[in-house]
Design a protein around this motif. Structure first.
Motif, PDB file in Angstrom:
ATOM      1  N   PRO A 101       0.816  -1.220   0.000  1.00 60.54           N
ATOM      2  CA  PRO A 101       0.000   0.000   0.000  1.00 60.54           C
ATOM      3  C   PRO A 101       0.850   1.271   0.000  1.00 60.54           C
ATOM      4  N   LEU A 102       2.155   1.106  -0.111  1.00 62.89           N
ATOM      5  CA  LEU A 102       3.081   2.245  -0.022  1.00 62.89           C
ATOM      6  C   LEU A 102       2.727   3.321  -1.055  1.00 62.89           C
ATOM      7  N   ASP A 103       2.910   4.576  -0.660  1.00 64.80           N
ATOM      8  CA  ASP A 103       2.766   5.676  -1.620  1.00 64.80           C
ATOM      9  C   ASP A 103       3.997   5.659  -2.531  1.00 64.80           C
ATOM     10  N   LEU A 104       3.798   5.270  -3.765  1.00 64.93           N
ATOM     11  CA  LEU A 104       4.946   5.072  -4.657  1.00 64.93           C
ATOM     12  C   LEU A 104       5.653   6.388  -4.979  1.00 64.93           C
ATOM     13  N   GLU A 105       4.908   7.490  -4.814  1.00 66.36           N
ATOM     14  CA  GLU A 105       5.536   8.804  -5.062  1.00 66.36           C
ATOM     15  C   GLU A 105       6.586   9.114  -4.002  1.00 66.36           C
ATOM     16  N   SER A 106       6.490   8.407  -2.851  1.00 66.26           N
ATOM     17  CA  SER A 106       7.424   8.709  -1.759  1.00 66.26           C
ATOM     18  C   SER A 106       8.746   7.952  -1.899  1.00 66.26           C
ATOM     19  N   LEU A 107       8.838   7.063  -2.897  1.00 72.27           N
ATOM     20  CA  LEU A 107      10.072   6.291  -3.054  1.00 72.27           C
ATOM     21  C   LEU A 107      11.236   7.211  -3.386  1.00 72.27           C
ATOM     22  N   LYS A 108      12.386   6.882  -2.821  1.00 75.45           N
ATOM     23  CA  LYS A 108      13.581   7.705  -3.085  1.00 75.45           C
ATOM     24  C   LYS A 108      14.621   6.844  -3.780  1.00 75.45           C
ATOM     25  N   GLU A 109      15.404   7.475  -4.652  1.00 74.63           N
ATOM     26  CA  GLU A 109      16.487   6.751  -5.318  1.00 74.63           C
ATOM     27  C   GLU A 109      17.328   6.020  -4.276  1.00 74.63           C
ATOM     28  N   PRO A 110      17.775   4.777  -4.558  1.00 75.63           N
ATOM     29  CA  PRO A 110      17.737   4.124  -5.872  1.00 75.63           C
ATOM     30  C   PRO A 110      16.432   3.410  -6.184  1.00 75.63           C
ATOM     31  N   LEU A 111      15.372   3.589  -5.357  1.00 75.79           N
ATOM     32  CA  LEU A 111      14.108   2.915  -5.633  1.00 75.79           C
ATOM     33  C   LEU A 111      13.237   3.775  -6.535  1.00 75.79           C
ATOM     34  N   ALA A 112      12.486   3.115  -7.420  1.00 74.50           N
ATOM     35  CA  ALA A 112      11.543   3.827  -8.283  1.00 74.50           C
ATOM     36  C   ALA A 112      10.463   2.842  -8.700  1.00 74.50           C
ATOM     37  N   ALA A 113       9.261   3.365  -8.994  1.00 72.12           N
ATOM     38  CA  ALA A 113       8.159   2.502  -9.434  1.00 72.12           C
ATOM     39  C   ALA A 113       7.932   2.711 -10.929  1.00 72.12           C
ATOM     40  N   TYR A 114       7.711   1.605 -11.621  1.00 75.11           N
ATOM     41  CA  TYR A 114       7.512   1.641 -13.067  1.00 75.11           C
ATOM     42  C   TYR A 114       6.211   0.938 -13.429  1.00 75.11           C
ATOM     43  N   ASP A 115       5.448   1.514 -14.365  1.00 77.14           N
ATOM     44  CA  ASP A 115       4.402   0.697 -14.973  1.00 77.14           C
ATOM     45  C   ASP A 115       5.103  -0.294 -15.906  1.00 77.14           C
ATOM     46  N   LEU A 116       4.412  -1.395 -16.221  1.00 82.92           N
ATOM     47  CA  LEU A 116       5.112  -2.507 -16.869  1.00 82.92           C
ATOM     48  C   LEU A 116       5.560  -2.168 -18.287  1.00 82.92           C
ATOM     49  N   ARG A 117       4.799  -1.325 -18.964  1.00 83.88           N
ATOM     50  CA  ARG A 117       5.190  -0.950 -20.333  1.00 83.88           C
ATOM     51  C   ARG A 117       6.487  -0.121 -20.298  1.00 83.88           C
ATOM     52  N   SER A 118       6.540   0.862 -19.403  1.00 79.31           N
ATOM     53  CA  SER A 118       7.755   1.682 -19.293  1.00 79.31           C
ATOM     54  C   SER A 118       8.943   0.834 -18.879  1.00 79.31           C
TER      55      SER A 118
END
Ligand SMILES: [Zn+2]
Length: 314
Positions: A101-118
């Protein structure tokens, strides 16, 4: 006797994005113990999803980015083991997928969230991991949208590591679904037909496509879809390759087909343009040097593979 010799040594399907999954699923022989064992295996690795995105850890040097987290890392990302599905095992250990349920906008490098196409087009992950992510994305979506029995409405329960859901009330068993979509390039001699969806980036043209309907062969679906979208009548149909397409759980099944009529009648509910292209023009679109900036989708998409295979057959 079937002659397999004329077939390509490298299967066309193996060259598609999302096709490289190497996990051993063995769903047929599972009971309820494999998921429990996997969750306590210290070598287990987890893919962590938030909505339709997956979390990636970039590497320092740009290569070797990682989607697979160990148990502690997964828990630090708020991964919910109640949602865990056992995708399968690789040579060394089980690989699971969980949601967070994590807010993906809060991730900090080196972590990042990607949609599968990207993620597919980013070049950050191996073909094997792209395949595992496609499997995970499709299965997690299926679980999220099949929480209740379709027959009696009781809450259903994930079984055998997520490869089935059972209804505890009426006993209905349901299995993860895959939706077959035919995708095809109609050709006639030195020309082919391509269309433009209103959702495409400017200048893109591509193959036609549509869902196979109940009670229909794939070949019949090819003929129906081409006729509906373009007005073109189709004769012979030849299979080329398939591609898992996790949006949300589709199998793209690719064909070349023979256009036996010429006049295009556009279905403007589906397409904003559809027309004939000659081989030279399509070659320039694939090469990225079309004088009007027209182009085809990126390689790794089955649409471009179908177009490229036709060009190379000439
Ligand atoms: Zn039921």
């Amino acid at each position: 006797m079937i002659d397999f010799n004329p077939m390509a040594k490298i299967e066309p399907s193996a060259q598609m994005g999302f096709s490289g999954n190497r996990l051993i699923r063995d769903a047929e022989h599972r009971d309820e113990t494999q998921l429990e064992d996997a969750l306590t295996n210290k070598h287990a690795r987890y893919l962590v999803f938030g909505g339709n995105k997956v979390i990636l850890r970039h590497s320092d040097n740009g290569s070797g980015s990682c989607l697979r987290f160990n148990r502690d890392e997964m828990e630090a990302l708020d991964g919910d083991v109640q949602t865990a599905i056992l995708l399968g095992t690789d040579e060394s250990a089980p690989v699971l997928a969980v949601t967070s349920p994590l807010d993906l906008e809060s991730l900090k490098e080196p972590l990042a969230a990607y949609d599968l196409r990207s993620l597919l087009y980013s070049g950050h992950i191996t073909d094997a991991d792209a395949g595992a992510v496609a499997q995970a994305g499709s299965m997690l979506h299926w679980h999220a949208t099949n929480q209740y029995c379709g027959r009696c409405g009781t809450a259903s329960m994930a079984r055998i590591g997520g490869f089935r859901r059972d209804c505890p009330e009426c006993g209905l068993r349901i299995f993860p679904r895959t939706d077959p979509v035919v995708i095809m390039l109609p050709v006639s001699g030195e020309r082919c037909v391509m269309g433009r969806s209103p959702h495409f980036p400017a200048g893109w043209y591509s193959t036609l496509a549509g869902f196979v309907e109940p009670g229909e062969t794939m070949e019949a679906a090819v003929r129906r879809e081409v006729q509906e979208e373009s007005g073109i009548h189709v004769g012979r149909v030849r299979y080329h390759a398939s591609q898992p397409w996790p949006f949300p759980h589709t199998l793209m099944i690719g064909f070349h087909c023979e256009a036996v009529s010429e006049k295009i009648t556009l279905d403007d509910n589906e397409l904003e343009d559809c027309r004939w292209f000659d081989r030279d023009e399509v070659s320039r679109m694939l090469a990225g040097d079309h004088p009007d900036g027209l182009a085809c989708p990126p390689l790794k998409a089955i649409s471009s593979a179908l177009i490229k295979a036709w060009i190379e057959s000439g």
